[in-house]
Design an enzyme around this catalytic site. Structure first.
Site, mmCIF file in Angstrom:
data_model
loop_
_atom_site.group_PDB
_atom_site.id
_atom_site.type_symbol
_atom_site.label_atom_id
_atom_site.label_comp_id
_atom_site.label_asym_id
_atom_site.label_seq_id
_atom_site.Cartn_x
_atom_site.Cartn_y
_atom_site.Cartn_z
ATOM 1 N N HIS A 214 8.042 -7.727 -3.339
ATOM 2 C CA HIS A 214 6.734 -8.487 -4.182
ATOM 3 C C HIS A 214 6.917 -9.862 -4.778
ATOM 4 O O HIS A 214 7.411 -9.922 -5.790
ATOM 5 C CB HIS A 214 6.626 -7.594 -5.143
ATOM 6 C CG HIS A 214 6.625 -6.416 -4.231
ATOM 7 N ND1 HIS A 214 4.422 -5.898 -4.092
ATOM 8 C CD2 HIS A 214 6.715 -4.787 -4.046
ATOM 9 C CE1 HIS A 214 4.576 -4.348 -3.200
ATOM 10 N NE2 HIS A 214 5.692 -3.954 -3.279
ATOM 11 N N GLY B 296 0.768 -0.761 0.104
ATOM 12 C CA GLY B 296 -0.381 -0.168 -0.016
ATOM 13 C C GLY B 296 0.679 1.368 0.159
ATOM 14 O O GLY B 296 2.040 1.076 0.167
ATOM 15 N N GLU C 184 4.880 -11.072 -5.989
ATOM 16 C CA GLU C 184 3.642 -11.550 -6.822
ATOM 17 C C GLU C 184 4.357 -11.265 -8.188
ATOM 18 O O GLU C 184 3.470 -11.490 -9.488
ATOM 19 C CB GLU C 184 2.847 -10.707 -6.588
ATOM 20 C CG GLU C 184 2.026 -9.553 -6.606
ATOM 21 C CD GLU C 184 2.834 -8.961 -5.357
ATOM 22 O OE1 GLU C 184 2.751 -7.440 -4.791
ATOM 23 O OE2 GLU C 184 4.017 -9.879 -4.574
ATOM 24 N N LYS D 193 -10.016 -13.480 -15.297
ATOM 25 C CA LYS D 193 -10.260 -13.803 -17.031
ATOM 26 C C LYS D 193 -9.360 -15.293 -17.911
ATOM 27 O O LYS D 193 -9.672 -16.061 -18.254
ATOM 28 C CB LYS D 193 -9.358 -12.637 -18.170
ATOM 29 C CG LYS D 193 -9.539 -12.261 -19.834
ATOM 30 C CD LYS D 193 -11.010 -12.378 -19.838
ATOM 31 C CE LYS D 193 -11.316 -12.059 -21.288
ATOM 32 N NZ LYS D 193 -12.961 -11.989 -21.578
ATOM 33 N N CYS E 230 5.247 -6.092 1.961
ATOM 34 C CA CYS E 230 5.887 -4.507 2.328
ATOM 35 C C CYS E 230 4.901 -4.166 2.895
ATOM 36 O O CYS E 230 5.548 -4.109 4.068
ATOM 37 C CB CYS E 230 5.385 -4.532 0.597
ATOM 38 S SG CYS E 230 6.395 -2.489 0.076
ATOM 39 N N TYR E 231 3.788 -2.825 2.310
ATOM 40 C CA TYR E 231 3.379 -2.199 3.847
ATOM 41 C C TYR E 231 2.346 -4.055 4.641
ATOM 42 O O TYR E 231 2.760 -3.095 5.538
ATOM 43 C CB TYR E 231 2.309 -1.932 2.561
ATOM 44 C CG TYR E 231 1.307 -0.792 4.040
ATOM 45 C CD1 TYR E 231 1.696 0.881 4.576
ATOM 46 C CD2 TYR E 231 -0.065 -1.426 4.918
ATOM 47 C CE1 TYR E 231 0.809 1.345 5.042
ATOM 48 C CE2 TYR E 231 -1.076 -1.098 6.252
ATOM 49 C CZ TYR E 231 -0.296 0.520 5.832
ATOM 50 O OH TYR E 231 -1.288 0.988 6.579
ATOM 51 N N VAL F 23 -16.304 -13.948 -24.881
ATOM 52 C CA VAL F 23 -16.267 -15.371 -23.808
ATOM 53 C C VAL F 23 -16.541 -15.449 -22.763
ATOM 54 O O VAL F 23 -17.002 -16.329 -21.961
ATOM 55 C CB VAL F 23 -14.539 -15.723 -23.644
ATOM 56 C CG1 VAL F 23 -14.047 -14.980 -22.772
ATOM 57 C CG2 VAL F 23 -14.442 -17.298 -22.641
ATOM 58 N N ASP F 24 -16.645 -14.381 -21.328
ATOM 59 C CA ASP F 24 -17.310 -13.414 -20.742
ATOM 60 C C ASP F 24 -18.663 -14.574 -20.883
ATOM 61 O O ASP F 24 -19.390 -15.423 -20.215
ATOM 62 C CB ASP F 24 -17.163 -12.884 -20.191
ATOM 63 C CG ASP F 24 -16.202 -12.468 -19.711
ATOM 64 O OD1 ASP F 24 -14.853 -13.247 -19.359
ATOM 65 O OD2 ASP F 24 -15.008 -11.144 -20.063
#
Length: 555
Positions: free
Chosen positions: A210, A96, A212, A411, A123-124, A267-268
C-alpha cells in the site's frame, strides 16, 4: 441519518454544525432535494480510482490530490460513459477484502485494459490485473501484514524514479500472485513476496503493498511518479483553479435564481457561502441562527466576518428563547439532538419562506460525505457507512435544488480554498463543533445558568490552549459541565460545586482519536483559572481516554 446506538452519537463529518441540524430532524418527512451533477470542466485531468471495497480508497485519493492532480473514487462497475466525461488520464484499482478467484468477486471493467490508459493496481487491484489478464492468484502460505522491505529488480522504471534501491513498505494481504500474465515481469520483491511490483510495456503496473499509507515512506513519490511520469498529468489541480472553475459552474447552474445558505461558523459552510457570493452576489442570502447553545462571542465573530469583511448578506435570527424552551427538563442527549434539529428546521423554513421565491439550497457537503453516504447499490464492494446527513429532514414544501460547490473536496482542500478566498485563519482552522452545540456538553438539563458556567470554563480552556500555541495541533479541545457535584473548600468555607471535565484529543479524521498529552503546567493553569474564575465550580478533571473505546464528545 443513521444513529450509532452503541455510542449514542450521530455519525457526522468533521464540520458538523449545519450538517447535523439539517440531518437530525428525522421526524420531519417529505420530498428531499437532490444534487445536480455539474458538467465536466474542460481540460481538467482526472485519475479514476475504481473502488473494490478498500478501507484506504479515500487515502489513495488524498495522496493523488496532494500531487495537485484531480481524482474521483467510483464503484468498480462504473460504466465507461460516466468515466469518459471526466477526461481520464489513468486508472487506479484499489485494494479490497475479496479474493479475485472467489465466485462473485468484483473485477475491473474491460475498458480498463482496452482504452490504452495507464493502470496502477494496489493490493487486490494488482491481483485483479494478474487474474484478468491470464496470470494466477492463489492463497498465500501465510498472511503478510505489516512492514516489509522492497528491493528493486530493475534499475530503470518510471515508478521508481527518485527511490532508493531498497525501501520500507506496508503489506496487508493473504492472497499472492503465483504466475504473471503474458508480457508482465517482476519489477521489485520483498522477502515474502516474489512479485511485490509487476508491470508491462503498456503502462500497466501492480503493487502488492500500500503506497498510500504513511507506513510506506516513499509511497507518495510512487503515486507522484504514476501521476506525472506515467499518466502525463500536469498538476493543475490548485485552489486558484478550483475557485475559477467553481464560480463559473455556480453561475451556469444558478443563473438568476436565489440561493439560501445556513451558516454555522465552520469552515465548510463559510467556504460554500463565499464561493457562491463571489458567483452570484446578493442573490445569495445566508442565515445565521443563534440557538443559544454557542460558545462565548461566537455569534458576533461569525456575523462580523461575513457581514463586514466579506460583505455577504446575512439574516441573523436570535432564537435562544425558542431553543431553551424546547430543551427545558430534557436530559437525554438523543432527545436534545432531535429537539435542536427540529427547531432549527422550523426556523430555517420560516425565514426562507419570508424571502419569497427561493430556488436553491447551498450546502457544505464535502467528498467524504459523498463517499460514505453511497448506498450499497452504488458501492457494491463496500458496506454502506451512513446516509447523506446533509440533506435529510428538509421540509416537503422546500423543493429546492442543491448547490454543493465543495462536493468533491477533502477537508484539507476546503481549508486551502478558504485561505485562497481570503477567509480569516481563525475560521479556517476552527476546531469542529457539534451541531447540537453546548446542549450535549451540558450533562443533564440545559439551563441558562448551566450554559453560562460551561461557556466560562470553555473560554478559559480555549484561551490557555491558544496562548500555549497548541490549538492548531489539536483536533478538538473543550470543557464539559458534568452532572457531578462534589465537596470542596474555598477560603474557609465548605462548597458543593460542579465538576468540569477538560477534553483534548489529536486525530486526523475523527474516526480514531488519542488523548492529548498536554503539559502539566498548562493543565494546572486551566484548572486553577476555572475554579477561581467560574462560579459554582470547585473541581476539574482531565479526560485521558482515547477513541475507541470512548468517543470524542461525552454525549
Amino acid at each position: 441519518m443513521e444513529e450509532d446506538t452503541k455510542t449514542r452519537r450521530i455519525s457526522t463529518s468533521d464540520d458538523i454544525e449545519v450538517s447535523t441540524y439539517l440531518g437530525i430532524a428525522s421526524a420531519i418527512q417529505g420530498e428531499q432535494p437532490s444534487p445536480k451533477e455539474a458538467a465536466p470542466v474542460s481540460g481538467r485531468e482526472t485519475i479514476i480510482i475504481l473502488d473494490f471495497g478498500s478501507q484506504y480508497s479515500m487515502l489513495i485519493a488524498r495522496r493523488i490530490r496532494e500531487c495537485h492532480v484531480y481524482c474521483e473514487i467510483l464503484p468498480s462497475d462504473t460504466p465507461w460513459e460516466r468515466i469518459a466525461t471526466l477526461n481520464p488520464k489513468g486508472f487506479v484499482l484499489s485494494g479490497g477484502p475479496a479474493s479475485v478467484y472467489a465466485p462473485g468477486a468484483p473485477l475491473a471493467p474491460n475498458y480498463v485494459f482496452e482504452k490504452g490508459l495507464p493502470v496502477l493496481g494496489i493490493c487486490y487491484g494488482m491481483q485483479a490485473i494478474a487474474h484478468q489478464l491470464g496470470g494466477k492468484v492463489t492463497p498465500g502460505d501465510k498472511r503478510e501484514y505489516g512492514h516489509s522491505v522492497l528491493h528493486m529488480d530493475i534499475d530503470e522504471c518510471p515508478l521508481f524514479v527518485g527511490l532508493p534501491p531498497s525501501t520500507p513498505v506496508w503489506m496487508s494481504h493473504g492472497d499472492v500472485v503465483a504466475e504473471l500474465p503474458a508480457g508482465f515481469r517482476a519489477l521489485a520483491y520483498t522477502e515474502n513476496s516474489r512479485y511485490a511490483v509487476i508491470g508491462n510495456d503498456q503502462d500497466i503496473f501492480g503493487l502488492q503493498f500500500h503506497p498510500e499509507v504513511t507506513h510506506t515512506p516513499e509511497g507518495r513519490r510512487i503515486i507522484e511518479n504514476f501521476a506525472y511520469r506515467i499518466c502525463g498529468c500536469s498538476g493543475n489541480w490548485t485552489p486558484a483553479q478550483f475557485i475559477t472553475e467553481s464560480v463559473e459552474r455556480i453561475r451556469e447552474q444558478v443563473k438568476d435564481g436565489k440561493v439560501v445558505c445556513a451558516l454555522s461558523g465552520g469552515v465548510d459552510s463559510a467556504v460554500t457561502a463565499t464561493l457562491i457570493h463571489r458567483a452570484i452576489g446578493d442573490n445569495l442570502v445566508c442565515f445565521f441562527i443563534n440557538n443559544g447553545l454557542l460558545r462565548r462571542e461566537e455569534p458576533e465573530r461569525v456575523l462580523n466576518t461575513f457581514a463586514n469583511n466579506l460583505k455577504v448578506r446575512v439574516v441573523y435570527v436570535d432564537a435562544t428563547d425558542r431553543f431553551l424552551r424546547r430543551l427545558r427538563g430534557v436530559i437525554d442527549p438523543e432527545q436534545k439532538r432531535r429537539i435542536v434539529g427540529e427547531e432549527f428546521i422550523h426556523i430555517f423554513e420560516e425565514e426562507a419562506a419570508a424571502l419569497g421565491t427561493v430556488d436553491y439550497l447551498a450546502q457544505g457537503t464535502v467528498y467524504p460525505d459523498v463517499i460514505e453516504s453511497a448506498s450499497s447499490a452504488e458501492h457494491k464492494a463496500s458496506a454502506r457507512i451512513k446516509s447523506h446527513h446533509n440533506v435529510g429532514g428538509l421540509p416537503a414544501n422546500m423543493r429546492l435544488s442543491l448547490v454543493e460547490p465543495l462536493r468533491y473536496l477533502f477537508k484539507d482542500e476546503v481549508r486551502e480554498v478558504g485561505l485562497a478566498l481570503g477567509l480569516p485563519e481563525e475560521m479556517i482552522w476552527r476546531q469542529p463543533f457539534p451541531g447540537p452545540g453546548l446542549s450535549i456538553r451540558v450533562i443533564g438539563e440545559v439551563t441558562r445558568e448551566r450554559l453560562e458556567i460551561l461557556r466560562s470554563a470553555d473560554w478559559i480552556v480555549m484561551h490557555e490552549i491558544k496562548k500555549a500555541n497548541l490549538y492548531g495541533q489539536l483536533w478538538q479541545s473543550f470543557a464539559v459541565l458534568t452532572d457531578v457535584r462534589s465537596v470542596g473548600v474555598m477560603g474557609d468555607s465548605r462548597t458543593y460545586g460542579y465538576l468540569i471535565a477538560v477534553r483534548a484529543v489529536t486525530s486526523t479524521d475523527a474516526m480514531t482519536a488519542d488523548w492529548a498529552r498536554l503539559p502539566y503546567e498548562l493543565l494546572d493553569r486551566i484548572a486553577d483559572r476555572i475554579v477561581n474564575e467560574v462560579p459554582h465550580v470547585n473541581r476539574v478533571v482531565y479526560d485521558i481516554t482515547s477513541k475507541p473505546p470512548a468517543t470524542i464528545e461525552w454525549e
